[in-house]
Motif scaffolding. Structure first.
Motif, mmCIF file in Angstrom:
data_model
loop_
_atom_site.group_PDB
_atom_site.id
_atom_site.type_symbol
_atom_site.label_atom_id
_atom_site.label_comp_id
_atom_site.label_asym_id
_atom_site.label_seq_id
_atom_site.Cartn_x
_atom_site.Cartn_y
_atom_site.Cartn_z
ATOM 1 N N ARG A 180 123.454 128.070 -15.130
ATOM 2 C CA ARG A 180 123.592 127.043 -14.206
ATOM 3 C C ARG A 180 124.476 127.596 -13.047
ATOM 4 N N TRP A 181 124.323 127.282 -11.788
ATOM 5 C CA TRP A 181 125.182 127.690 -10.485
ATOM 6 C C TRP A 181 126.402 126.869 -10.625
ATOM 7 N N ARG A 182 127.423 127.408 -10.230
ATOM 8 C CA ARG A 182 128.671 126.712 -9.712
ATOM 9 C C ARG A 182 129.505 127.524 -8.781
ATOM 10 N N THR A 183 130.293 126.940 -7.770
ATOM 11 C CA THR A 183 131.071 127.520 -6.966
ATOM 12 C C THR A 183 132.668 127.384 -7.251
ATOM 13 N N VAL A 184 133.231 128.466 -7.385
ATOM 14 C CA VAL A 184 134.361 128.709 -7.869
ATOM 15 C C VAL A 184 135.275 129.359 -6.911
ATOM 16 N N ASP A 185 136.655 129.238 -6.944
ATOM 17 C CA ASP A 185 137.726 129.973 -6.047
ATOM 18 C C ASP A 185 138.402 131.016 -7.138
ATOM 19 N N PRO A 186 138.135 132.250 -6.933
ATOM 20 C CA PRO A 186 138.401 133.193 -7.696
ATOM 21 C C PRO A 186 139.899 133.429 -7.722
ATOM 22 N N ILE A 187 140.645 133.812 -8.707
ATOM 23 C CA ILE A 187 142.070 134.181 -8.944
ATOM 24 C C ILE A 187 142.404 135.700 -9.036
ATOM 25 N N LEU A 199 139.403 134.611 -13.933
ATOM 26 C CA LEU A 199 140.446 133.421 -13.728
ATOM 27 C C LEU A 199 139.944 133.048 -12.530
ATOM 28 N N ALA A 200 139.808 131.668 -12.404
ATOM 29 C CA ALA A 200 139.442 130.806 -11.279
ATOM 30 C C ALA A 200 139.594 129.503 -11.308
ATOM 31 N N THR A 201 139.585 128.614 -10.222
ATOM 32 C CA THR A 201 139.874 127.253 -10.197
ATOM 33 C C THR A 201 138.375 126.661 -9.626
#
Length: 340
Positions: A180-187, A199-201
């Motif tokens: 499934r789709w999700r939007t993350v902030d990549p670290i 690694l993301a938030t």
């Protein structure tokens, strides 16, 4: 893949040392060691290796001395593109470059590094490299090293978002679930034990994603919400600690032949206690990721190890052994009947 000379210096460090001197003009051995995260002794060996390769590095004595390049010296590595330069910076692990989708860039960059060497030194270095093999595809027992099936297009999108600091939209298939789709902030990106991780938030909470489970990825134009600087090593340790201390972990008490201790401890998440026994065996309390992980590890050790607790683990291993024994006993009975 390593690029090696007579001193076994990795190409990424050699290139970094030259570029540091080009950028700063003059640096002490201590400053270079700090920048390269090595000892001053290693820096001195690197300088000797560069000199042997024809790179004009010289030492200046005195309070403000250090190492510098002869005025006007320029390397011939300007042909490296962005991905090739990035691949060289992580060239300490060939599999690391592959895990991040930079395997072909690393190979291309190394060819350019070799081509930039003086002709007489190029032959020596190439010959030395042919006598060194890093991370072969199989071990001494001919066991194939498991490699993940990673999409170059997905890895490229993930890598671009990480480096550019943009939000990332991924289609992720978690274990036992559909994608499934999700939007993350990549670290950042990490490779550990032949596996790659993002690694993301997400909504401010820490998240770790297996790269092999990302089936599609889109770099977004929106800036990622993340700190300007990050200590990936520390972030990975913290997430590893949380992973080991939560979820469905299994604690087992095991008696093991000391010669096979590492085969037990290696796959385990943590060792809680360890003590020798009168018969020479070692009693170790270890933590496994889950029940299947515990059973698989103990089964590989055969009679070299015995699970003392929990009881369900003993029962599972006994039942598996009994089922295999029954299978072979049945076949033996059939063979005997047919030979009469």
């Amino acid at each position: 893949m390593y690029f090696c000379d007579g001193f076994g210096v990795r190409a990424d460090r050699l290139v970094s040392l030259v570029l540091l001197l080009r950028r700063h003009g003059r640096l002490s051995a201590t400053a270079l060691a700090r920048e390269l995260e090595v000892s001053t002794r290693t820096v001195l060996r690197d300088v000797e290796a560069l000199s042997a390769a024809g790179v004009p590095v010289y030492a200046e004595r005195g309070r403000h001395g250090g190492f510098a390049l002869l005025p006007g010296f320029r390397t011939e590595l300007t042909g490296l593109n962005h991905d090739e330069a990035l691949a060289l910076l992580i060239a300490g692990s060939r599999r690391g470059a592959q895990a991040f989708g930079l395997g072909s860039a690393l190979a291309s960059a190394m060819l350019k590094v070799v081509d930039a060497l003086p002709e007489n030194y190029r032959d020596t270095a190439t010959g030395a490299a042919q006598r060194l093999l890093v991370d072969p595809e199989t071990d001494l027992l001919a066991r194939q090293i498991t490699t993940e099936d990673l999409s170059d297009a997905v890895l490229a999108a993930v890598r671009r978002a990480v480096l550019a600091g943009h939000k990332l939209r991924i289609r992720y298939a978690a274990a036992g679930q559909g994608p499934r789709w999700r939007t993350v902030d990549p670290i950042g990106l990490v490779t550990a034990r032949e596996q790659g991780y993002l690694l993301a938030t997400r909504a401010g909470a820490d998240r770790t994603y297996r790269l092999s489970r990302i089936v599609a990825a889109e770099e977004l134009d929106e800036p990622a919400e993340r700190p300007e600087r990050v200590d990936l090593d520390r972030a990975w340790r913290e997430r590893s600690t949380r992973f080991r201390t939560g979820g469905n972990q299994v604690v087992a008490l095991v008696r093991v032949d000391p010669a096979r201790r590492d085969a037990l401890v290696g796959p385990a998440l943590a060792v809680l206690s360890e003590a020798g026994e009168a018969d020479g065996r070692v009693r170790i309390e270890v933590t496994f990721q889950d029940a299947r992980h515990a059973e698989w590890t103990l089964w590989q050790l055969g009679t070299h190890a015995e699970a003392l607790t929990p009881q369900w683990l003993r029962d599972a291993l006994r039942d598996r052994a009994a089922a295999i024994a029954a299978t072979y006993a049945e076949r033996a009975s059939i063979n005997r009947s047919g030979s009469r």
